[in-house]
Design a protein around this motif. Structure first.
Motif, PDB file in Angstrom:
ATOM      1  N   GLU A 304       0.832  -1.205   0.000  1.00  0.00           N
ATOM      2  CA  GLU A 304       0.000   0.000   0.000  1.00  0.00           C
ATOM      3  C   GLU A 304       0.869   1.258   0.000  1.00  0.00           C
ATOM      4  N   LEU A 305       1.916   1.252   0.840  1.00  0.00           N
ATOM      5  CA  LEU A 305       2.808   2.409   0.868  1.00  0.00           C
ATOM      6  C   LEU A 305       3.495   2.597  -0.484  1.00  0.00           C
ATOM      7  N   ALA A 306       3.920   1.485  -1.066  1.00  0.00           N
ATOM      8  CA  ALA A 306       4.594   1.573  -2.367  1.00  0.00           C
ATOM      9  C   ALA A 306       3.651   2.097  -3.442  1.00  0.00           C
ATOM     10  N   ARG A 307       2.426   1.637  -3.404  1.00  0.00           N
ATOM     11  CA  ARG A 307       1.428   2.091  -4.387  1.00  0.00           C
ATOM     12  C   ARG A 307       1.236   3.610  -4.261  1.00  0.00           C
ATOM     13  N   ALA A 308       1.161   4.093  -3.011  1.00  0.00           N
ATOM     14  CA  ALA A 308       0.999   5.534  -2.792  1.00  0.00           C
ATOM     15  C   ALA A 308       2.229   6.318  -3.232  1.00  0.00           C
ATOM     16  N   ALA A 309       3.390   5.614  -3.266  1.00  0.00           N
ATOM     17  CA  ALA A 309       4.627   6.270  -3.679  1.00  0.00           C
ATOM     18  C   ALA A 309       4.896   6.133  -5.172  1.00  0.00           C
ATOM     19  N   GLY A 310       3.926   5.545  -5.894  1.00  0.00           N
ATOM     20  CA  GLY A 310       4.052   5.479  -7.340  1.00  0.00           C
ATOM     21  C   GLY A 310       4.251   4.107  -7.932  1.00  0.00           C
ATOM     22  N   ALA A 311       4.181   3.051  -7.118  1.00  0.00           N
ATOM     23  CA  ALA A 311       4.361   1.699  -7.654  1.00  0.00           C
ATOM     24  C   ALA A 311       3.167   1.301  -8.505  1.00  0.00           C
ATOM     25  N   SER A 312       3.440   0.531  -9.544  1.00  0.00           N
ATOM     26  CA  SER A 312       2.369  -0.010 -10.388  1.00  0.00           C
ATOM     27  C   SER A 312       1.651  -1.120  -9.643  1.00  0.00           C
ATOM     28  N   GLU A 313       0.500  -1.518 -10.163  1.00  0.00           N
ATOM     29  CA  GLU A 313      -0.259  -2.603  -9.539  1.00  0.00           C
ATOM     30  C   GLU A 313       0.533  -3.910  -9.576  1.00  0.00           C
ATOM     31  N   SER A 314       1.255  -4.152 -10.658  1.00  0.00           N
ATOM     32  CA  SER A 314       2.033  -5.389 -10.741  1.00  0.00           C
ATOM     33  C   SER A 314       3.172  -5.387  -9.725  1.00  0.00           C
ATOM     34  N   LEU A 315       3.822  -4.231  -9.537  1.00  0.00           N
ATOM     35  CA  LEU A 315       4.887  -4.145  -8.539  1.00  0.00           C
ATOM     36  C   LEU A 315       4.309  -4.297  -7.135  1.00  0.00           C
ATOM     37  N   ALA A 316       3.167  -3.662  -6.883  1.00  0.00           N
ATOM     38  CA  ALA A 316       2.532  -3.791  -5.569  1.00  0.00           C
ATOM     39  C   ALA A 316       2.213  -5.253  -5.265  1.00  0.00           C
ATOM     40  N   ALA A 317       1.769  -5.998  -6.281  1.00  0.00           N
ATOM     41  CA  ALA A 317       1.478  -7.419  -6.087  1.00  0.00           C
ATOM     42  C   ALA A 317       2.747  -8.184  -5.756  1.00  0.00           C
ATOM     43  N   GLU A 318       3.856  -7.850  -6.401  1.00  0.00           N
ATOM     44  CA  GLU A 318       5.129  -8.515  -6.101  1.00  0.00           C
ATOM     45  C   GLU A 318       5.572  -8.212  -4.663  1.00  0.00           C
ATOM     46  N   ILE A 319       5.374  -6.977  -4.244  1.00  0.00           N
ATOM     47  CA  ILE A 319       5.755  -6.592  -2.881  1.00  0.00           C
ATOM     48  C   ILE A 319       4.920  -7.365  -1.860  1.00  0.00           C
ATOM     49  N   ALA A 320       3.635  -7.460  -2.105  1.00  0.00           N
ATOM     50  CA  ALA A 320       2.756  -8.175  -1.173  1.00  0.00           C
ATOM     51  C   ALA A 320       3.137  -9.635  -1.060  1.00  0.00           C
ATOM     52  N   ALA A 328      11.164  -6.699  -0.532  1.00  0.00           N
ATOM     53  CA  ALA A 328      10.215  -5.691  -1.017  1.00  0.00           C
ATOM     54  C   ALA A 328      10.926  -4.377  -1.299  1.00  0.00           C
ATOM     55  N   LEU A 329      11.847  -4.007  -0.431  1.00  0.00           N
ATOM     56  CA  LEU A 329      12.602  -2.770  -0.617  1.00  0.00           C
ATOM     57  C   LEU A 329      13.418  -2.830  -1.906  1.00  0.00           C
ATOM     58  N   ARG A 330      14.088  -3.968  -2.135  1.00  0.00           N
ATOM     59  CA  ARG A 330      14.923  -4.089  -3.325  1.00  0.00           C
ATOM     60  C   ARG A 330      14.095  -4.020  -4.605  1.00  0.00           C
ATOM     61  N   LEU A 331      12.902  -4.586  -4.577  1.00  0.00           N
ATOM     62  CA  LEU A 331      12.012  -4.487  -5.739  1.00  0.00           C
ATOM     63  C   LEU A 331      11.702  -3.029  -6.050  1.00  0.00           C
ATOM     64  N   CYS A 332      11.426  -2.257  -4.996  1.00  0.00           N
ATOM     65  CA  CYS A 332      11.097  -0.847  -5.196  1.00  0.00           C
ATOM     66  C   CYS A 332      12.315  -0.047  -5.643  1.00  0.00           C
ATOM     67  N   GLU A 333      13.472  -0.352  -5.088  1.00  0.00           N
ATOM     68  CA  GLU A 333      14.676   0.357  -5.502  1.00  0.00           C
ATOM     69  C   GLU A 333      14.938   0.143  -6.995  1.00  0.00           C
ATOM     70  N   ALA A 334      14.741  -1.099  -7.448  1.00  0.00           N
ATOM     71  CA  ALA A 334      14.968  -1.394  -8.865  1.00  0.00           C
ATOM     72  C   ALA A 334      14.001  -0.635  -9.761  1.00  0.00           C
ATOM     73  N   ALA A 335      12.795  -0.357  -9.219  1.00  0.00           N
ATOM     74  CA  ALA A 335      11.781   0.336 -10.013  1.00  0.00           C
ATOM     75  C   ALA A 335      11.782   1.846  -9.784  1.00  0.00           C
TER      76      ALA A 335
END
Length: 382
Positions: A304-320, A328-335
């Motif tokens: 949810e935090l990532a989505r609010a920070a601009g993550a796509s739905e597919s990335l949010a699903a990967e984080i969950a 989860a942090l590394r996924l967001c850093e890469a994106a």
């Protein structure tokens, strides 16, 4: 840490505490203050009567009456020494198994009870503690327990109650290096502690008390900026970021709530919280105890935090679905999604909520295992 012959002689640390622990299978034990009181009682009794009571029975502040076996004793002229081996029960206490000694000497009538620090007991060197600078590190409740028992022994055996009590702990100076004492200005050994006389296993009361004393010493030293850190790596990080002195560093561990609640009552101008990303994500989610046994990283919350920070739905699903918070942090850093900053900002806001308007500005720094900053909030006040 195993029990030993110097612990209780059949009397349980009874009442509600003992009942609460039965379902855990954990055995409570005794504080250094209780051991010092028992040793003092035995030594003073021997001075007045010629005989050491063994076991020696004392009365704790809440009325329990444990008995302690003597591990050492000597009687020479106007002085007597008795020693009790501390039994901390099943608590992982650094002083478990330590020999706590009390040497009692007679003083002229009217002298009262005088306390001295023997080998292995520290001396207070910084203001902010409940004892004056220069005093032996024997806390107020243990002092009162010893005074009360000296008075009882004096009444029973015809003494005046005027004595010098020197408390020592074998190898205490070495043991103290594993405690907060050097940081908060207690030098030369351990503190003689305890408010109830009973050690409750895994209550972590000593750790939380050390956090409080750390805040007190920092405030008394005129510091306006302190940092609650989850470990040595985060301490190093905030030292580099803010050039804080050692007494500004609070060894918070998993007890974020303990830091925040005490600072709420004893404010400082600025509080920085620094720790691993995963731990601080728990604070961001509203947990005040960050231990893995009592709170877990909430990956859907991170999504949810990532989505609010601009993550796509597919990335949010990967984080969950990620295995760990760090993954989860590394996924967001890469994106290119600033999840670390989002966690830091939410953790800061949760901290401010606990502070309830206290005049404290808070900022949060998230790090990885190497100490690299992976998220940071702006400072914010009430």
């Amino acid at each position: 840490m195993s029990p030993d012959a110097g612990g209780h002689g059949g009397t349980s640390p009874g009442g509600g505490r003992d009942a609460q622990l039965k379902h855990t299978g954990l055995r409570p034990g005794w504080t250094t203050g209780a051991c010092a009181t028992a040793a003092t009682t035995a030594a003073y009794t021997a001075l007045l009567s010629g005989e050491f009571p063994d076991p020696v029975t004392i009365t704790l502040p809440k009325g329990q009456t444990p008995s302690f076996a003597l591990a050492a004793e000597s009687l020479t002229g106007d002085a007597a020494m008795a020693g009790i081996v501390k039994d901390a029960g099943d608590d992982p206490d650094v002083t478990h198994g330590a020999l706590v000694r009390a040497t009692v000497r007679l003083l002229p009538p009217g002298s009262g009870v005088v306390f001295r620090a023997g080998p292995g007991v520290g001396t207070v060197t910084l203001p902010g503690l409940p004892l004056e600078v220069g005093e032996p590190a024997i806390n107020p409740v243990p002092r009162q327990m010893m005074r009360d028992h000296v008075a009882r022994v004096a009444a029973a055996h015809g003494g005046t109650g005027d004595v010098e009590i020197t408390v020592s702990v074998d190898h205490g100076e070495e043991l103290a290096r594993s405690t907060w004492n050097p940081r908060i200005g207690i030098l030369g050994g351990l503190s003689i502690l305890g408010t109830t006389g009973i050690v409750v296993p895994y209550s972590c009361s000593a750790w939380i008390d050390s956090i409080r004393r750390g805040v007190d010493v920092a405030r008394a030293g005129g510091l306006t900026h302190v940092a609650g850190c989850t470990g040595s790596t985060s301490e190093r990080t905030v030292t580099e970021l803010y050039e804080l002195p050692e007494i500004a560093l609070l060894d918070m561990g998993d007890f974020a709530g303990a830091v925040l609640k005490y600072v709420r009552q004893h404010p400082v101008d600025r509080l920085t919280l620094c720790g691993g990303f995963a731990k601080l994500s728990k604070l961001a989610a509203g947990h005040l105890d960050l231990h893995s046994a009592r709170s877990q990283v909430d990956k859907p919350f991170l999504a949810e935090l990532a989505r609010a920070a601009g993550a796509s739905e597919s990335l949010a699903a990967e984080i969950a679905a990620a295995n760990t918070g760090l993954a989860a942090l590394r996924l967001c850093e890469a994106a290119g999604v600033p999840l670390g900053d989002a966690v830091a900002a939410r953790a800061r806001d949760e901290a401010l909520a606990v502070l309830r308007g206290a005049p404290v500005t808070v900022d949060v720094v998230c790090i990885d295992r190497a100490g690299t900053v992976v998220g940071r909030s702006a400072p914010k006040g009430p």
